[in-house]
Scaffold this active site. Structure first.
Site, PDB file in Angstrom:
ATOM      1  N   LYS A 117       0.823  -1.216   0.000  1.00 55.00           N
ATOM      2  CA  LYS A 117       0.000   0.000   0.000  1.00 55.00           C
ATOM      3  C   LYS A 117       0.862   1.274   0.000  1.00 55.00           C
ATOM      4  O   LYS A 117       2.087   1.204   0.185  1.00 55.00           O
ATOM      5  CB  LYS A 117      -0.953  -0.052   1.201  1.00 55.00           C
ATOM      6  CG  LYS A 117      -1.970  -1.199   1.099  1.00 55.00           C
ATOM      7  CD  LYS A 117      -2.980  -1.181   2.246  1.00 55.00           C
ATOM      8  CE  LYS A 117      -3.966  -2.324   2.124  1.00 55.00           C
ATOM      9  NZ  LYS A 117      -5.013  -2.278   3.192  1.00 55.00           N
ATOM     10  N   TYR A 138     -12.225  -2.237  -3.879  1.00 56.04           N
ATOM     11  CA  TYR A 138     -12.791  -2.351  -2.526  1.00 56.04           C
ATOM     12  C   TYR A 138     -14.319  -2.213  -2.527  1.00 56.04           C
ATOM     13  O   TYR A 138     -14.900  -1.827  -1.508  1.00 56.04           O
ATOM     14  CB  TYR A 138     -12.149  -1.315  -1.608  1.00 56.04           C
ATOM     15  CG  TYR A 138     -10.809  -1.763  -1.033  1.00 56.04           C
ATOM     16  CD1 TYR A 138     -10.696  -2.915  -0.254  1.00 56.04           C
ATOM     17  CD2 TYR A 138      -9.652  -1.017  -1.240  1.00 56.04           C
ATOM     18  CE1 TYR A 138      -9.477  -3.316   0.286  1.00 56.04           C
ATOM     19  CE2 TYR A 138      -8.424  -1.422  -0.706  1.00 56.04           C
ATOM     20  CZ  TYR A 138      -8.355  -2.564   0.067  1.00 56.04           C
ATOM     21  OH  TYR A 138      -7.154  -2.972   0.612  1.00 56.04           O
ATOM     22  N   ASN A 154      -2.296   0.211   6.668  1.00 58.17           N
ATOM     23  CA  ASN A 154      -1.810  -1.040   7.246  1.00 58.17           C
ATOM     24  C   ASN A 154      -0.928  -1.854   6.288  1.00 58.17           C
ATOM     25  O   ASN A 154      -0.875  -3.075   6.367  1.00 58.17           O
ATOM     26  CB  ASN A 154      -2.969  -1.857   7.823  1.00 58.17           C
ATOM     27  CG  ASN A 154      -3.977  -2.264   6.775  1.00 58.17           C
ATOM     28  OD1 ASN A 154      -3.839  -1.908   5.607  1.00 58.17           O
ATOM     29  ND2 ASN A 154      -4.983  -3.010   7.167  1.00 58.17           N
ATOM     30  N   HIS A 164      -2.223  -5.624   1.461  1.00 57.99           N
ATOM     31  CA  HIS A 164      -3.493  -6.313   1.232  1.00 57.99           C
ATOM     32  C   HIS A 164      -3.175  -7.720   0.779  1.00 57.99           C
ATOM     33  O   HIS A 164      -2.243  -7.925   0.003  1.00 57.99           O
ATOM     34  CB  HIS A 164      -4.310  -5.626   0.128  1.00 57.99           C
ATOM     35  CG  HIS A 164      -5.367  -6.535  -0.440  1.00 57.99           C
ATOM     36  ND1 HIS A 164      -6.563  -6.752   0.188  1.00 57.99           N
ATOM     37  CD2 HIS A 164      -5.363  -7.354  -1.516  1.00 57.99           C
ATOM     38  CE1 HIS A 164      -7.263  -7.656  -0.499  1.00 57.99           C
ATOM     39  NE2 HIS A 164      -6.551  -8.036  -1.542  1.00 57.99           N
ATOM     40  N   GLU A 166      -9.342 -10.518  -8.085  1.00 60.22           N
ATOM     41  CA  GLU A 166      -8.379  -9.440  -7.836  1.00 60.22           C
ATOM     42  C   GLU A 166      -7.170  -9.538  -8.769  1.00 60.22           C
ATOM     43  O   GLU A 166      -6.710  -8.515  -9.295  1.00 60.22           O
ATOM     44  CB  GLU A 166      -7.952  -9.475  -6.362  1.00 60.22           C
ATOM     45  CG  GLU A 166      -9.086  -9.085  -5.424  1.00 60.22           C
ATOM     46  CD  GLU A 166      -8.786  -9.299  -3.954  1.00 60.22           C
ATOM     47  OE1 GLU A 166      -9.700  -9.069  -3.136  1.00 60.22           O
ATOM     48  OE2 GLU A 166      -7.648  -9.693  -3.598  1.00 60.22           O
TER      49      GLU A 166
HETATM   50  P1  ATP Z   1      -7.224  -6.130   3.113  1.00 63.72           P
HETATM   51  O1  ATP Z   1      -8.591  -6.405   2.487  1.00 63.72           O
HETATM   52  O2  ATP Z   1      -6.671  -4.775   2.732  1.00 63.72           O
HETATM   53  O3  ATP Z   1      -6.278  -7.249   2.890  1.00 63.72           O
HETATM   54  P2  ATP Z   1      -8.250  -6.978   5.657  1.00 63.72           P
HETATM   55  O4  ATP Z   1      -8.901  -8.087   4.901  1.00 63.72           O
HETATM   56  O5  ATP Z   1      -7.364  -7.333   6.807  1.00 63.72           O
HETATM   57  O6  ATP Z   1      -7.394  -6.055   4.695  1.00 63.72           O
HETATM   58  P3  ATP Z   1     -10.776  -5.568   5.572  1.00 63.72           P
HETATM   59  O7  ATP Z   1     -11.779  -5.694   6.654  1.00 63.72           O
HETATM   60  O8  ATP Z   1     -11.019  -6.282   4.266  1.00 63.72           O
HETATM   61  O9  ATP Z   1      -9.347  -5.962   6.186  1.00 63.72           O
HETATM   62  O10 ATP Z   1     -10.580  -4.014   5.289  1.00 63.72           O
HETATM   63  C1  ATP Z   1      -9.976  -3.576   4.084  1.00 63.72           C
HETATM   64  C2  ATP Z   1      -9.072  -2.414   4.372  1.00 63.72           C
HETATM   65  O11 ATP Z   1      -9.851  -1.293   4.754  1.00 63.72           O
HETATM   66  C3  ATP Z   1      -8.090  -2.616   5.524  1.00 63.72           C
HETATM   67  O12 ATP Z   1      -6.939  -3.309   5.156  1.00 63.72           O
HETATM   68  C4  ATP Z   1      -7.788  -1.179   5.912  1.00 63.72           C
HETATM   69  O13 ATP Z   1      -6.838  -0.583   5.025  1.00 63.72           O
HETATM   70  C5  ATP Z   1      -9.138  -0.505   5.702  1.00 63.72           C
HETATM   71  N1  ATP Z   1      -9.897  -0.456   6.945  1.00 63.72           N
HETATM   72  C6  ATP Z   1     -10.560  -1.483   7.552  1.00 63.72           C
HETATM   73  N2  ATP Z   1     -11.135  -1.092   8.693  1.00 63.72           N
HETATM   74  C7  ATP Z   1     -10.841   0.229   8.815  1.00 63.72           C
HETATM   75  C8  ATP Z   1     -11.141   1.230   9.791  1.00 63.72           C
HETATM   76  N3  ATP Z   1     -11.876   0.943  10.874  1.00 63.72           N
HETATM   77  N4  ATP Z   1     -10.657   2.487   9.586  1.00 63.72           N
HETATM   78  C9  ATP Z   1      -9.924   2.788   8.489  1.00 63.72           C
HETATM   79  N5  ATP Z   1      -9.599   1.892   7.535  1.00 63.72           N
HETATM   80  C10 ATP Z   1     -10.044   0.634   7.702  1.00 63.72           C
HETATM   81 MG    MG Z   2     -10.083  -7.796   3.126  1.00 69.71          MG
END
Ligand code: ATP
Ligand code: MG
Length: 140
Positions: free
Chosen positions: A11, A51, A114, A117, A128
């Site tokens: 990211k 997303y 974070n 992904h 994807e």
């Molecule tokens: P990713 O899909 O990016 O691999 P993940 O599966 O661990 O991550 P998801 O629940 O799918 O988490 O959320 C997608 C992304 O949205 C997260 O990786 C983060 O960047 C963002 N995100 C999720 N929750 C929050 C939040 N509460 N505040 C801000 N950003 C968030």
């Molecule tokens: Mg996810």
């Protein structure tokens, strides 16, 4: 366990801090092979499509803005049980809750920024990968 492919994104917080190589070293140390890789600046529309499952969530706007704010590195990773293995190497979504030694624990700035992904299932991995790579871009 079967050889799988998963989709990965390093990211904007990773490219901004020049940590592409450091994160790739973690991926390779875990036994995952980087079989396709490209640095791209996502458009807002690409980030919204990627997303789309989170549309309507409170963090959607922030997420789309962040993902299109600076370059990312999109990748295809290959290995035994690659989908689950990469999720393990990444660590929990919130770095404060991520296990020691994971990418998010060691590099992520916050739950939003974070660092990485990784696909969460075979079906989403295929969708994807296809959003960013043609079949002949992937060399296993
Ligand atoms: P990713 O899909 O990016 O691999 P993940 O599966 O661990 O991550 P998801 O629940 O799918 O988490 O959320 C997608 C992304 O949205 C997260 O990786 C983060 O960047 C963002 N995100 C999720 N929750 C929050 C939040 N509460 N505040 C801000 N950003 C968030
Ligand atoms: Mg996810």
């Amino acid at each position: 366990m079967a050889i799988e492919r998963t989709f990965s994104i390093l990211k904007p917080d990773v490219t901004a801090r020049n940590l592409t190589g450091a994160v790739n070293a973690r991926i390779e140390a875990a036994g995952l092979r980087i079989v396709a890789q490209r640095r791209v600046r996502m458009t807002r529309a690409q980030a919204e499509t990627f997303y789309a499952v989170h549309k309507g969530r409170g963090f959607f706007e922030e997420l789309v803005a962040m993902m299109s704010s600076a370059p990312v590195v999109v990748q295809v990773l290959e290995g035994e049980g690659a989908i689950a293995k990469y999720r393990e190497v990444m660590g929990a979504t919130d770095p404060a809750k991520a296990a020691p030694g994971t990418i998010r624990k060691d590099f992520a700035r916050s739950v939003g920024e974070n660092s990485v992904h990784g696909s969460d299932a075979p079906g989403t991995a295929a969708i994807e990968v296809a959003q960013f790579f043609a079949g002949n871009d992937i060399v296993g």
